[in-house]
Motif scaffolding. Structure first.
Motif, PDB file in Angstrom:
ATOM      1  N   GLY A  27     -37.703  18.699   4.083  1.00  0.00           N
ATOM      2  CA  GLY A  27     -38.467  18.824   5.212  1.00  0.00           C
ATOM      3  C   GLY A  27     -39.374  17.404   5.362  1.00  0.00           C
ATOM      4  N   ILE A  28     -39.532  16.869   4.308  1.00  0.00           N
ATOM      5  CA  ILE A  28     -40.127  15.473   4.243  1.00  0.00           C
ATOM      6  C   ILE A  28     -39.369  14.511   4.481  1.00  0.00           C
ATOM      7  CG2 ILE A  28     -41.678  14.164   3.000  1.00  0.00           C
ATOM      8  CD1 ILE A  28     -42.847  16.593   1.497  1.00  0.00           C
ATOM      9  N   SER A  29     -38.197  14.601   3.999  1.00  0.00           N
ATOM     10  CA  SER A  29     -37.273  13.245   3.583  1.00  0.00           C
ATOM     11  C   SER A  29     -36.070  13.445   4.419  1.00  0.00           C
ATOM     12  CB  SER A  29     -36.770  13.127   2.247  1.00  0.00           C
ATOM     13  OG  SER A  29     -36.037  14.546   1.895  1.00  0.00           O
ATOM     14  N   SER A  30     -35.832  14.581   5.170  1.00  0.00           N
ATOM     15  CA  SER A  30     -34.398  14.690   5.639  1.00  0.00           C
ATOM     16  C   SER A  30     -34.549  13.565   7.173  1.00  0.00           C
ATOM     17  CB  SER A  30     -34.096  15.953   6.341  1.00  0.00           C
ATOM     18  OG  SER A  30     -32.819  15.746   7.239  1.00  0.00           O
ATOM     19  N   ARG A  31     -33.335  12.984   7.612  1.00  0.00           N
ATOM     20  CA  ARG A  31     -33.342  12.104   8.605  1.00  0.00           C
ATOM     21  C   ARG A  31     -32.172  12.837   9.718  1.00  0.00           C
ATOM     22  NH1 ARG A  31     -31.895   6.133   6.187  1.00  0.00           N
ATOM     23  NH2 ARG A  31     -34.007   5.648   5.453  1.00  0.00           N
ATOM     24  N   ALA A  32     -32.113  14.098   9.329  1.00  0.00           N
ATOM     25  CA  ALA A  32     -31.094  14.709  10.603  1.00  0.00           C
ATOM     26  C   ALA A  32     -31.527  14.449  11.813  1.00  0.00           C
ATOM     27  CB  ALA A  32     -31.298  16.333   9.915  1.00  0.00           C
ATOM     28  N   ASP A  33     -30.340  14.441  12.743  1.00  0.00           N
ATOM     29  CA  ASP A  33     -30.790  14.255  14.055  1.00  0.00           C
ATOM     30  C   ASP A  33     -31.109  15.527  15.024  1.00  0.00           C
ATOM     31  OD1 ASP A  33     -28.296  15.674  14.779  1.00  0.00           O
ATOM     32  OD2 ASP A  33     -27.248  13.833  14.920  1.00  0.00           O
ATOM     33  N   ASP A  34     -31.430  15.567  16.092  1.00  0.00           N
ATOM     34  CA  ASP A  34     -31.930  16.716  17.050  1.00  0.00           C
ATOM     35  C   ASP A  34     -30.821  17.844  16.700  1.00  0.00           C
ATOM     36  OD1 ASP A  34     -33.002  14.258  18.174  1.00  0.00           O
ATOM     37  OD2 ASP A  34     -33.811  15.780  19.604  1.00  0.00           O
ATOM     38  N   ASP A  35     -29.709  17.586  16.956  1.00  0.00           N
ATOM     39  CA  ASP A  35     -28.757  18.870  16.946  1.00  0.00           C
ATOM     40  C   ASP A  35     -28.722  19.439  15.514  1.00  0.00           C
ATOM     41  OD1 ASP A  35     -26.535  20.398  17.955  1.00  0.00           O
ATOM     42  OD2 ASP A  35     -25.247  19.339  16.445  1.00  0.00           O
ATOM     43  N   GLU A  36     -28.746  18.489  14.397  1.00  0.00           N
ATOM     44  CA  GLU A  36     -28.744  19.103  13.070  1.00  0.00           C
ATOM     45  C   GLU A  36     -29.927  19.856  12.928  1.00  0.00           C
ATOM     46  OE1 GLU A  36     -26.087  15.642  10.853  1.00  0.00           O
ATOM     47  OE2 GLU A  36     -28.238  15.138  11.549  1.00  0.00           O
ATOM     48  N   ILE A  37     -31.099  19.376  13.547  1.00  0.00           N
ATOM     49  CA  ILE A  37     -32.326  19.996  13.151  1.00  0.00           C
ATOM     50  C   ILE A  37     -32.311  21.422  13.858  1.00  0.00           C
ATOM     51  CG2 ILE A  37     -34.773  19.889  13.675  1.00  0.00           C
ATOM     52  CD1 ILE A  37     -34.196  18.150  11.254  1.00  0.00           C
ATOM     53  N   ARG A  38     -31.617  21.406  14.963  1.00  0.00           N
ATOM     54  CA  ARG A  38     -31.737  22.680  15.894  1.00  0.00           C
ATOM     55  C   ARG A  38     -30.931  23.709  14.805  1.00  0.00           C
ATOM     56  NH1 ARG A  38     -27.756  24.745  18.352  1.00  0.00           N
ATOM     57  NH2 ARG A  38     -26.650  22.775  18.421  1.00  0.00           N
ATOM     58  N   ARG A  39     -29.643  23.280  14.388  1.00  0.00           N
ATOM     59  CA  ARG A  39     -28.931  24.028  13.577  1.00  0.00           C
ATOM     60  C   ARG A  39     -29.593  24.659  12.340  1.00  0.00           C
ATOM     61  NH1 ARG A  39     -24.290  22.206  11.921  1.00  0.00           N
ATOM     62  NH2 ARG A  39     -24.820  20.060  12.437  1.00  0.00           N
ATOM     63  N   ALA A  40     -30.082  23.737  11.735  1.00  0.00           N
ATOM     64  CA  ALA A  40     -30.944  24.119  10.496  1.00  0.00           C
ATOM     65  C   ALA A  40     -32.223  25.078  10.689  1.00  0.00           C
ATOM     66  CB  ALA A  40     -31.417  22.887   9.647  1.00  0.00           C
ATOM     67  N   ARG A  41     -32.604  24.622  11.697  1.00  0.00           N
ATOM     68  CA  ARG A  41     -33.796  25.672  12.179  1.00  0.00           C
ATOM     69  C   ARG A  41     -33.272  27.271  12.709  1.00  0.00           C
ATOM     70  NH1 ARG A  41     -38.053  24.009  16.044  1.00  0.00           N
ATOM     71  NH2 ARG A  41     -39.194  25.545  15.388  1.00  0.00           N
ATOM     72  N   GLU A  42     -32.059  27.325  13.130  1.00  0.00           N
ATOM     73  CA  GLU A  42     -31.545  28.365  13.464  1.00  0.00           C
ATOM     74  C   GLU A  42     -31.008  29.364  11.993  1.00  0.00           C
ATOM     75  OE1 GLU A  42     -29.028  27.172  17.577  1.00  0.00           O
ATOM     76  OE2 GLU A  42     -28.027  27.548  15.842  1.00  0.00           O
ATOM     77  N   HIS A  43     -30.670  28.607  11.147  1.00  0.00           N
ATOM     78  CA  HIS A  43     -30.532  29.242   9.836  1.00  0.00           C
ATOM     79  C   HIS A  43     -31.981  29.673   9.280  1.00  0.00           C
ATOM     80  CE1 HIS A  43     -26.137  28.943   9.219  1.00  0.00           C
ATOM     81  NE2 HIS A  43     -26.219  27.665   9.507  1.00  0.00           N
ATOM     82  N   LEU A  44     -32.747  28.810   9.343  1.00  0.00           N
ATOM     83  CA  LEU A  44     -34.208  29.282   8.860  1.00  0.00           C
ATOM     84  C   LEU A  44     -34.757  30.554   9.689  1.00  0.00           C
ATOM     85  CD1 LEU A  44     -35.933  25.901   8.307  1.00  0.00           C
ATOM     86  CD2 LEU A  44     -34.450  27.069   6.579  1.00  0.00           C
ATOM     87  N   ALA A  45     -34.450  30.644  10.836  1.00  0.00           N
ATOM     88  CA  ALA A  45     -34.977  31.808  11.860  1.00  0.00           C
ATOM     89  C   ALA A  45     -34.401  32.951  11.240  1.00  0.00           C
ATOM     90  CB  ALA A  45     -34.837  31.413  13.113  1.00  0.00           C
ATOM     91  N   ALA A  46     -32.859  32.884  11.200  1.00  0.00           N
ATOM     92  CA  ALA A  46     -32.027  34.007  10.440  1.00  0.00           C
ATOM     93  C   ALA A  46     -32.880  34.528   9.475  1.00  0.00           C
ATOM     94  CB  ALA A  46     -30.685  33.518  10.530  1.00  0.00           C
ATOM     95  N   ALA A  47     -32.967  33.577   8.003  1.00  0.00           N
ATOM     96  CA  ALA A  47     -33.467  34.015   7.132  1.00  0.00           C
ATOM     97  C   ALA A  47     -34.857  34.671   6.984  1.00  0.00           C
ATOM     98  CB  ALA A  47     -33.428  32.835   6.013  1.00  0.00           C
ATOM     99  N   THR A  48     -35.562  34.175   7.950  1.00  0.00           N
ATOM    100  CA  THR A  48     -36.960  34.692   8.203  1.00  0.00           C
ATOM    101  C   THR A  48     -36.997  36.024   9.006  1.00  0.00           C
ATOM    102  OG1 THR A  48     -37.771  32.450   8.564  1.00  0.00           O
ATOM    103  CG2 THR A  48     -38.870  34.242   9.737  1.00  0.00           C
ATOM    104  N   GLU A  49     -35.896  36.038   9.508  1.00  0.00           N
ATOM    105  CA  GLU A  49     -35.835  37.540  10.484  1.00  0.00           C
ATOM    106  C   GLU A  49     -35.494  38.430   9.207  1.00  0.00           C
ATOM    107  OE1 GLU A  49     -34.333  40.983  12.084  1.00  0.00           O
ATOM    108  OE2 GLU A  49     -32.580  39.438  11.370  1.00  0.00           O
TER     109      GLU A  49
END
Lengths: 220, 220
Positions: free
Chosen positions: A39-61
């Motif tokens: 979360g501190i060091s990633s240089r992922a771009d907008d699209d990658e962050i969007r996809r990563a956050r979708e996975h985090l939302a699925a895990a959270t759910e």
């Protein structure tokens, strides 16, 4: 005010069930812990962050569907196996915690070798002074408990001798003496180049523990 | 020893790029932060944990493809906009941090209203004494900096007046005086029922800051 008593409970869990839960939930906490530096060091771009956050939302759910309400508290069983899995310094299920694994020597000294990732930073490239305090509060408190006087922190004094690096560190503490409800404890954190932070703490035991101790010592 | 200088850098980022990164990576850290209490409290079964961990692994794989090596450090630009996004107490990108948002009053008092989730537990149902120390180290250090004497923690003394609840809390600090390289600061944490922890700190500024201050004051 939170009802403390209800969070200090004998839940009667059999040892095999405790082992099962540790094996199931420990690795989950490790996964969350490993995400923090990214979360501190990633240089992922907008699209990658969007996809990563979708996975985090699925895990959270999945994880929030069934859960305990409130803090983990202190749980134990008839065998006297205590669990503080939500502890901010040492909790098996807590990704905030490094976590510390605290050992006890026969002479009552407690110690831990631990690793601080980049999420524990304060001054550029170094451990946050407050994270050193978190580690020392935990280890000094453990030394008071191991010495027979478990209690809450009364005072804690920290002297920062030199900057504490991140990475692999060592902390230790030992009980100096007990006076009534007060346990006097000292300890330090050391890095590869020696002691970085020294600490003195006074931990205050509940009155009934001090009374039990006085009674026990009078029998000697 | 970590090379401190290389982690204290003017990276020349334009303000709009800083805003873009904050809007992209801030919510990612919030997602990871929100997972921490679920890691402690979820009652998910084996199959659910397996599926949740698959999602966390997928997110990890995306985030770690491109990333900075090492800690975030302290970054700034020509406009003097400082970022400590990896800070353990206040870092925008750091899920370990609550995070604290520290405000400054015209009279130099610094303060923050913040929330501690169940991942900051120490004594059953209450804030870990070391987490209170983390918050106070950060806020007292900010008061020293705001007062014109930024520096590393030299000593920190904490007096725990009563148990600190979890949840919504307030912390504040103010500079008492500066003597050479030393800034003397006091502060406290308060909950709904008043002050829980009091703190005194001495923060040590680099020699060049003390020299610049002495020169500036001689001109008055």
């Amino acid at each position: 005010m939170t009802d403390v008593v209800s969070l200090y409970v004998n839940d009667g869990l059999p040892e095999e069930e405790i082992a099962r839960q540790a094996a199931l939930y420990g690795p989950l906490a490790e996964d969350i812990r490993a995400l923090i530096p990214l979360g501190i060091s990633s240089r992922a771009d907008d699209d990658e962050i969007r996809r990563a956050r979708e996975h985090l939302a699925a895990a959270t759910e999945i994880l929030e569907r069934r859960r305990d309400s409130g803090p983990f508290g202190t749980r134990f069983n008839d065998a006297g196996h205590f669990r503080t899995w939500g502890n901010a310094a040492a909790g098996l299920r807590n990704a905030v915690a490094p976590p510390l694994e605290v050992h006890t020597d026969p002479d009552g000294r407690v110690w831990t070798d631990f690793h601080l990732h980049i999420g524990y930073e304060g001054p550029a490239g170094h451990t946050h002074g407050g994270v050193s305090a978190l580690v020392l509060d935990q280890v000094l408190g453990d030394a008071a408990r191991v010495g027979g006087s478990p209690g809450m922190t009364g005072t804690l004094t920290l002297r920062y001798r030199k900057p504490t690096p991140l990475g692999d560190l060592h902390a230790e503490a030992k009980l100096d003496r007990i006076e009534g409800r007060k346990a006097f404890v000292t300890g330090h954190i050391a890095g590869p180049d020696g002691i970085c932070v020294e600490a003195e703490g006074i931990f205050i035991a509940p009155q009934w523990i001090a009374d039990a101790r006085a009674k026990f010592e009078a029998q000697d």
